[in-house]
Design an enzyme around this catalytic site. Structure first.
Site, PDB file in Angstrom:
ATOM      1  N   SER A 117     -10.226   0.225   7.177  1.00 24.13           N
ATOM      2  CA  SER A 117      -9.591   0.315   5.860  1.00 24.13           C
ATOM      3  C   SER A 117      -8.944  -0.964   5.350  1.00 24.13           C
ATOM      4  O   SER A 117      -8.520  -1.026   4.199  1.00 24.13           O
ATOM      5  CB  SER A 117      -8.546   1.437   5.860  1.00 24.13           C
ATOM      6  OG  SER A 117      -9.193   2.679   5.770  1.00 24.13           O
ATOM      7  N   SER A 159      -9.824   2.518   2.967  1.00 26.70           N
ATOM      8  CA  SER A 159      -8.892   3.230   2.114  1.00 26.70           C
ATOM      9  C   SER A 159      -7.946   2.318   1.332  1.00 26.70           C
ATOM     10  O   SER A 159      -7.335   2.754   0.359  1.00 26.70           O
ATOM     11  CB  SER A 159      -8.051   4.178   2.971  1.00 26.70           C
ATOM     12  OG  SER A 159      -7.206   3.444   3.836  1.00 26.70           O
ATOM     13  N   LYS A 191       0.868  -1.188   0.000  1.00 27.43           N
ATOM     14  CA  LYS A 191       0.000   0.000   0.000  1.00 27.43           C
ATOM     15  C   LYS A 191       0.899   1.230   0.000  1.00 27.43           C
ATOM     16  O   LYS A 191       1.929   1.250   0.687  1.00 27.43           O
ATOM     17  CB  LYS A 191      -0.895  -0.023   1.247  1.00 27.43           C
ATOM     18  CG  LYS A 191      -1.880   1.145   1.314  1.00 27.43           C
ATOM     19  CD  LYS A 191      -2.836   1.011   2.507  1.00 27.43           C
ATOM     20  CE  LYS A 191      -3.823   2.176   2.574  1.00 27.43           C
ATOM     21  NZ  LYS A 191      -4.762   2.050   3.708  1.00 27.43           N
TER      22      LYS A 191
END
Lengths: 95, 484, 477
Positions: free
Chosen positions: B175, B151, B76
């Site tokens: 998330s 997210s 990420k």
């Protein structure tokens, strides 16, 4: 509770965010909605509750006093917007 | 090759049936083919990946390496990667080449894993749909008109579309779990403090926690094993031993006590979602678990409390982005104040600015007690609800999200509606507990996720409980159409 | 109207740790800009603070030395504001729960009275970097080497009533932190600095006046000057019907005045909240007890001991214990001079400190070592030289001409104690001063000094003064 445009201006200044006049109404509306949402907290009496700052019930861990870092100025300043002779440059600071 | 799990790939790598270079090429090719449609990756590090793959092959050839040696995965874009752009989904960091590695990245490097690239995300991890990214929204591989969740939307979409066998992700209010649910994959948010936060760009420090996303619980166990553990550079890192997560996977769950919070099954829950969760619970009963209703009475306060604490911490955490030492700087600032205001005003997107302003407001003079302190007190009550529940049950189950993936653009106009989609995940972060989301069926073509919440540091049990379900179901091995 | 001044001081003492308070970067002074600013000090994205154990130990040491309470649990908070020398946009400090609370120290007033000054709290925090204003073509340069250096902020009660008291307090704290070896006290390098909260009120009134905070005071002299200027400014303002505005003012040493700080003009809203990256600092009783065993003899204790053991006046003892180094020097002199404590005190506080002051030297840089000075005192004691000649010897020693014996030998300064030789000189002097002799004998006893002077002159100062006195008394009868 509704925020006023002046509140948004004040907050934006504290947070050092440029907000255009044109965008202000949307911020006023959205922030007011959010503040209304969090206002639901007021329904609960918390007089005798201890605040919880952190999910872990632990104490600070201390590190020994030893120099472990080396000079990496070149590497760090390679990503800086403006440097000169090893210092970061900003518009004139007035004290 | 791309449909195999990490456990299977690792076996094949060690037996030299495949090489890491081949495997890496396969995924790089897939990324090249599909990323245009999905926008899951913001950076692909092909050359570096192949170099890492070659190094892994050399280790494997000598009979060395562990379960992750040679395994490609995606990071990420919130984790700092030395020499590689680390954007956090923001224009603010569009030019930021991280000068150091996050602990998580360092650990995967040490384990011999191969980094394929950096995945898209909501800007500074603030969002539930991946629509706040400076690099544009990510599409849900199951339905390109749907959001992937946020997210960690890029990581979830990449794993679901088989553009990576696994990815790292972070969870501040859901998330990891919510995008895992919306993309039909498996994700675990560990106990706060289990995975180091060093080098993970902070959103809300008392809530943020990194964790893995993969197709199966078995794979998550392998990944978490590498990520978890004490880090002297993070004061909030838990200094306690990490158990073997794989060892417990096959334990029987006969007699497991499952609690179903009645507050997670009330109004607002999609009817079809409720049916899928009930079906999953039935499956657990067949495996010998017992089920009881429990209550988490302060559940309705989680969203309001979160939207005080998270913005408050974020408003302070994001002050360092000021255009002085790194990141975006506005053109021709006329004075210092202008430099700050325009660099931040232009560098941050609307949602980030909203949250910074909310946080600034709730901490400001005259409001601290009414908002921040009040939220901290309610945080205690929410946490106590879980303590009470775990005195009665072993795990808590319920839906991860109230609905399946919603449409792109559906909630972007109204932040509050968007916030409410995290209603089942947020309380877990406030309490600091570990929780997972695993695939539990489909609503139409869009996946549904079952959330499993555990007691502090009980990740091994969560993974065991998830694995047992995945042994008797196949939701997790379904592949979205077009990505087979 | 008669006005009363009310002063409270906030002293910032840089703790003498090797590494920074939250990172492993070095704290050494004078490095090239930004070479000692690591990722944590720069506030790079993703970095986290970890607290330095030594900074905590030093804070506890200070707390114990001022008889304060050491908080079993204290909390680090973030003080949020934007400034280029503050990389994270917040300073990590302690706000509601400081590590040290409620202590006090005693200061001596000019009239000799002792006054107790309360210390509200002392807390740990990180220092900021520096803004450099010259040589950057109209821009400011930012050097973050100092960012993250540990500070102990020591906050006094508003107990001081004059600039002189403020100076005495600051000097006392300065001496204390150096005794404790927790701060090098170097004011030029900014290791020890202070802000002063100054207000005035009509004498007899309980309520405090509006205060101004004076920043940037980096010498004892400036503290006094800045406060006196500010007090006068406030009184003038009030007497002309105006009112004092609560504000932060900068002391301009060049102009000798205070002026409002432009950067602090707007009311600050620091939005303090507990730092979520740091857990509460917990200090156990056993740790405090352990630190207690490392406390050195403190200035007040040492002063008392000097009065008792060396029979010094409280004033002398106070001067000699002002710094640990001076006290150590003095005790070494006493030892070398075989216990001549009073004589040693006279010489150290007199000739030695005078010479050091004149040369602008620190006691540790004294060209005359304690052993050498002790050796000189021994020669006075055993009558080899007189006190007056000793000054000449000291001067030669100061200029590197060797130890006392060498100088005495080389310059032939050995005192004449041969009574026959002295008698000869005395007789000569009397013989060539018939007029003075007559007057003296007629009752003008003040002329005795004249004869002593003549004898000493004739003997080039080497005649033993006691013997000269005795002989003259006898012969002038």
């Amino acid at each position: 509770m509704s925020l006023q445009p002046s509140d948004v201006e004040k907050i934006a200044h504290l947070a050092r965010l440029a907000v255009s006049e044109q965008d202000t109404p949307a911020y006023v509306r959205n922030l007011s909605n959010i503040i209304d949402l969090v206002g639901q907290m007021n329904a609960v009496d918390t007089t005798h509750v201890t605040p919880m700052a952190h999910p872990l019930d632990m104490a600070a861990r201390l590190r020994p006093d030893a120099v472990t870092e080396i000079n990496q100025r070149e590497r760090f300043q390679a990503i800086a917007p403006e440097v000169d002779a090893g210092v970061y440059l900003v518009p004139k600071v007035i004290e | 090759m791309h449909t195999k799990t990490i456990a299977e790939l690792s076996h094949a790598l060690h037996k030299r049936e495949i090489s890491s270079v081949e495997l890496t090429r396969t995924f790089i090719e897939r990324i090249k083919r599909h990323n245009g449609a999905l926008n899951a990756y913001v950076t692909v590090t092909e050359e570096q990946a192949l170099a890492q793959a070659r190094a892994a092959d050399a280790r494997l050839k000598k009979g060395e390496g562990g379960p992750l040696t040679g395994i490609p995965l995606a990071q990420k874009d919130i984790f700092c990667t030395q020499g590689v752009k680390t954007t956090c989904g923001s224009k603010m960091l569009d030019n930021f080449i991280a000068p150091y590695d996050a602990t998580t990245v360092e650990r995967f490097n040490h384990a011999g894993a191969v980094m394929l690239g950096k995945t898209n995300m909501d800007e500074f991890a603030m969002g539930s749909s991946n629509e706040t990214s400076f690099y544009g929204p990510v599409k849900n591989p199951w339905d390109l008109s749907a959001v992937p969740g946020g997210s960690s939307g890029g990581s979830a979409a990449a794993v679901a579309a088989r553009l990576a066998p696994a990815a790292t992700s972070t969870d501040t209010g859901g998330s990891i779990r919510q995008p895992a649910a919306l993309c039909g994959i498996t994700g675990i948010k560990p106990t706060y403090g289990r995975v180091s936060r060093y080098g993970m760009i902070a959103f809300a420090s008392s809530l943020d926690q990194g964790g893995p996303m993969a197709r199966t619980a078995e794979d998550c166990a392998l990944l978490l094993q590498a990520m978890a553990g004490f880090d002297a550079r993070d004061s909030t890192s838990a200094d306690r031993p990490v158990p073997s997560y794989s060892a417990a996977l096959n334990d029987s769950i006969k007699g497991l006590k499952i609690g179903l919070p009645k507050e997670y099954f009330g109004a607002g829950l999609d009817k079809k979602m409720a049916q899928l969760i009930e079906a999953a619970i039935k499956e657990y009963e067949k495996l010998g678990a017992t089920v009881q209703e429990i209550s988490l009475p302060n559940t309705h306060l989680a969203v309001p409390v979160y939207y005080v604490i998270a913005p408050a911490e974020c408003s302070s955490n994001l002050s360092r982005f000021d255009g002085v030492r790194f990141g975006y700087r506005c053109k021709a600032p006329k004075d210092l104040e202008d430099l700050y205001k325009r660099s931040r005003g232009e560098g941050f997107g609307a949602e980030v600015k909203r949250r910074i302003m909310v946080g600034t407001y709730v901490l400001s003079a005259g409001y601290y007690d009414a908002y921040y302190l009040k939220a901290q007190k309610l945080r205690r009550l929410i946490s106590d609800d879980f303590k009470q529940a775990f005195s009665e049950v072993d795990v808590i189950m319920g839906p991860t999200a109230p609905t399946a993936a919603f449409n792109l653009g559906e909630k972007t106009d109204d932040p509050v509606t968007m916030y409410l989609s995290d209603i089942y995940t947020i309380a877990v972060n406030l309490a600091g507990l570990p929780a997972m989301s695993i695939p539990a069926g489909f609503i139409g073509q869009r996946p549904a996720g079952l959330q499993i919440i555990g007691n502090y540091f009980d990740e091994a049990r969560l993974l065991n409980v998830a694995h047992q379900y995945q042994k008797v179901t196949d939701w997790h091995s379904r592949v979205p159409v077009g990505f087979e | 109207m008669e006005w009363e001044t009310v002063i409270g001081l906030e002293v910032h003492a840089q703790l003498a740790t090797q590494s920074k308070i939250f990172s492993g970067a070095a704290t050494a002074y004078g490095a090239s800009p930004n070479t000692q600013a690591c990722a944590v000090d720069l506030g790079l994205p993703g970095v986290l603070p970890v607290l330095n154990a030594e900074a905590v130990r030093m804070a506890v040491k200070f707390g114990l030395a001022i008889g304060a309470t050491i908080a079993p649990r204290s909390v680090f908070a973030r003080k949020n504001y934007f400034y280029p020398d503050l990389p994270k946009g917040y300073q990590i400090s302690q706000y509601e729960l400081p590590v040290v609370a409620k202590g006090s120290i005693e200061i001596e007033l000019e009239d000799g009275r002792v006054k107790t000054i309360g210390i509200t709290r002392a807390h740990l925090e990180e220092d900021a970097g520096k803004s450099l204003h010259e040589d950057f073509h109209g821009k400011s340069g930012i050097d973050l080497n100092r960012a993250g250096t540990p500070l102990l902020e020591i906050v006094s009660e508003p107990d001081m009533r004059s600039a002189k008291e403020a100076v005495a307090y600051m000097k006392k704290i300065h001496s204390l932190v150096r005794y404790l070896e927790i701060c090098d006290g170097n004011m030029q390098e900014g290791s020890f600095r202070c802000d002063a909260n100054v207000s005035v009120r009509p004498k007899g009134r309980e309520k405090f006046g509006t205060r101004a905070e004076l920043k940037n005071i980096n010498s004892f002299r400036f503290v006094e000057k800045a406060i006196n200027f500010e007090v006068e400014r406030q009184i003038e303002l009030l007497e002309s019907g105006g009112s004092v505005v609560q504000e932060t003012r900068l002391y301009d040493a060049d102009k000798g005045e205070t002026r409002p700080m432009r950067s602090k003009e707007e009311a600050n809203d620091y939005r303090y909240f507990p730092d979520p990256d740091l857990l509460p600092l917990e200090i156990e009783g056993a740790f405090i007890a352990q630190v207690k065993t490392t406390l050195p003899e403190l200035p007040d204790q040492k002063k008392q001991r000097f009065v008792t053991d060396y029979a010094l006046t409280p004033y002398e003892a106070g001067v000699l214990t002002a710094s640990r180094e001076l006290a150590g020097f003095y005790e070494a002199v006493v030892e070398a001079a075989q216990g001549e404590a009073k004589l040693a005190a006279n010489w150290v506080t007199g000739d030695l400190l005078g010479a050091l002051n004149k040369a602008g030297l620190d006691i540790l840089a004294s060209p005359v070592s304690p052993q050498a000075l002790g050796g000189l005192l021994l020669r006075i004691k055993d009558n080899t030289i007189s006190g007056k000649i000793a000054k000449q010897v000291f001067d030669a020693m100061w200029h590197g001409e060797g130890d006392a014996d060498t100088v005495i030998q080389a310059k032939g300064l050995r005192q004449v104690t041969d009574s026959g030789a002295i008698e000869k000189v005395v007789d000569e002097v009397i013989a060539r001063s018939p007029q003075q002799l007559e007057q003296y004998r007629a009752g003008k006893e003040a002329l005795f000094g004249y004869f002593v002077g003549q004898v000493m002159k004739a003997s080039e100062g080497k005649a033993n003064p006691a013997q000269v006195n005795a002989l003259l008394k006898e012969k002038l009868k």
